[in-house]
Design a protein around this motif. Structure first.
Motif, mmCIF file in Angstrom:
data_model
loop_
_atom_site.group_PDB
_atom_site.id
_atom_site.type_symbol
_atom_site.label_atom_id
_atom_site.label_comp_id
_atom_site.label_asym_id
_atom_site.label_seq_id
_atom_site.Cartn_x
_atom_site.Cartn_y
_atom_site.Cartn_z
ATOM 1 N N ALA A 150 0.829 -1.207 0.000
ATOM 2 C CA ALA A 150 0.000 0.000 0.000
ATOM 3 C C ALA A 150 0.861 1.254 0.000
ATOM 4 O O ALA A 150 0.544 2.246 -0.664
ATOM 5 N N GLY A 151 1.958 1.221 0.755
ATOM 6 C CA GLY A 151 2.851 2.376 0.808
ATOM 7 C C GLY A 151 3.454 2.698 -0.547
ATOM 8 O O GLY A 151 3.577 3.876 -0.934
ATOM 9 N N LEU A 152 3.816 1.669 -1.292
ATOM 10 C CA LEU A 152 4.363 1.883 -2.638
ATOM 11 C C LEU A 152 3.321 2.478 -3.565
ATOM 12 O O LEU A 152 3.617 3.373 -4.375
ATOM 13 N N ILE A 153 2.078 2.012 -3.460
ATOM 14 C CA ILE A 153 1.007 2.540 -4.315
ATOM 15 C C ILE A 153 0.684 3.987 -3.953
ATOM 16 O O ILE A 153 0.589 4.862 -4.821
ATOM 17 N N VAL A 154 0.521 4.261 -2.655
ATOM 18 C CA VAL A 154 0.191 5.620 -2.217
ATOM 19 C C VAL A 154 1.304 6.596 -2.597
ATOM 20 O O VAL A 154 1.048 7.710 -3.081
ATOM 21 N N GLY A 155 2.559 6.189 -2.394
ATOM 22 C CA GLY A 155 3.668 7.057 -2.763
ATOM 23 C C GLY A 155 3.694 7.349 -4.252
ATOM 24 O O GLY A 155 3.931 8.491 -4.669
ATOM 25 N N GLY A 156 3.418 6.326 -5.060
ATOM 26 C CA GLY A 156 3.380 6.535 -6.504
ATOM 27 C C GLY A 156 2.255 7.454 -6.924
ATOM 28 O O GLY A 156 2.440 8.340 -7.773
ATOM 29 N N VAL A 157 1.081 7.273 -6.339
ATOM 30 C CA VAL A 157 -0.061 8.134 -6.658
ATOM 31 C C VAL A 157 0.238 9.578 -6.257
ATOM 32 O O VAL A 157 -0.092 10.523 -6.991
ATOM 33 N N ALA A 158 0.869 9.772 -5.109
ATOM 34 C CA ALA A 158 1.221 11.127 -4.669
ATOM 35 C C ALA A 158 2.131 11.806 -5.687
ATOM 36 O O ALA A 158 1.953 12.992 -6.020
ATOM 37 N N GLU A 159 3.104 11.074 -6.221
ATOM 38 C CA GLU A 159 4.008 11.650 -7.208
ATOM 39 C C GLU A 159 3.284 11.986 -8.508
ATOM 40 O O GLU A 159 3.573 13.002 -9.147
#
Length: 222
Positions: A150-159
């Motif tokens: 989830a952290g990888l997905i959220v970080g990618g979406v934020a970028e």
């Protein structure tokens, strides 16, 4: 209006002004005078409500977090279906929110890097959305692996959101990440891609009935 209603209205005027000022000229380029002009209120009213410009900024990001939380809750309440359907409803609703007002991206994700206090608030906000994403991904109970995913997905979406918010400042090609968030057709493509990615990752975790309400995603969620 009662005195309480007038105070509440002035507070909303300052919060609206903060989104405009911090979301366009930024934290470093703004002053209390700028915020008062945007709110059409005097500095006296500003200091009656907020001890400092920093306190207004923190209150503004709190309000953005609460609005995003409500968007997610509404999407889950009306979405129904399996994990894939839930993910598509949530991602589409979030895309609508950020496309409608990209200033919120600059305030919550970019200007929030300006000071240690802002960065801590940003960390808590993103961590709360990691927790939400992990629970959507693993309805049977989020664990370390699902939180990492989830952290990888959220970080990618934020970028991607940041790329969209700064697309007009970029001289890069029109088909870059930013264009996916700026235009509705691109956002639809992004939502579909993220839905596929999310669903593929979610298959690695125990299946269960998806939640109808997420865990809290506001600043007090953790």
């Amino acid at each position: 209006m009662s005195s309480e209603q007038r105070v509440a209205r002035r507070r909303e005027q300052f919060l609206d002004a903060a989104v405009e000022v911090f979301g366009t000229v930024g934290w470093a380029g703004s002053t209390v005078a700028d915020l008062c002009r945007a709110a059409k209120l005097s500095p006296r009213f500003f200091y009656d409500e907020f001890p400092s410009r920093e306190e207004l900024f923190l209150a503004t990001t709190d309000r953005i977090a609460a609005q995003v939380e409500q968007v997610v809750r509404d999407a889950l309440a009306t979405g129904g279906g399996d994990v894939r359907a839930q993910a598509r409803h949530v991602l589409s609703a979030l895309a609508d929110y950020f496309i409608d007002d990209p200033r919120t991206v600059r305030v919550a994700l970019m200007e929030s890097l300006a000071t240690p206090e802002f960065r801590e608030q940003r960390r808590v906000l993103l961590a709360s959305f990691v927790e939400l994403t992990a629970h959507l991904m693993c309805p049977g109970g989020a664990d370390r692996r699902s939180r990492l995913s989830a952290g990888l997905i959220v970080g990618g979406v934020a970028e991607v959101l940041i790329a969209g918010a700064t697309a007009n400042e970029s001289r890069s090609r029109q088909d870059d990440l930013g264009s996916l968030v700026v235009h509705r057709s691109g956002a639809d493509e992004l939502v579909e891609h993220l839905t596929e990615l999310f669903t593929a990752v979610a298959r690695n975790f125990p299946a269960a009935t998806p939640p109808t309400q997420p865990p809290g995603t506001g600043m007090n969620a953790l």
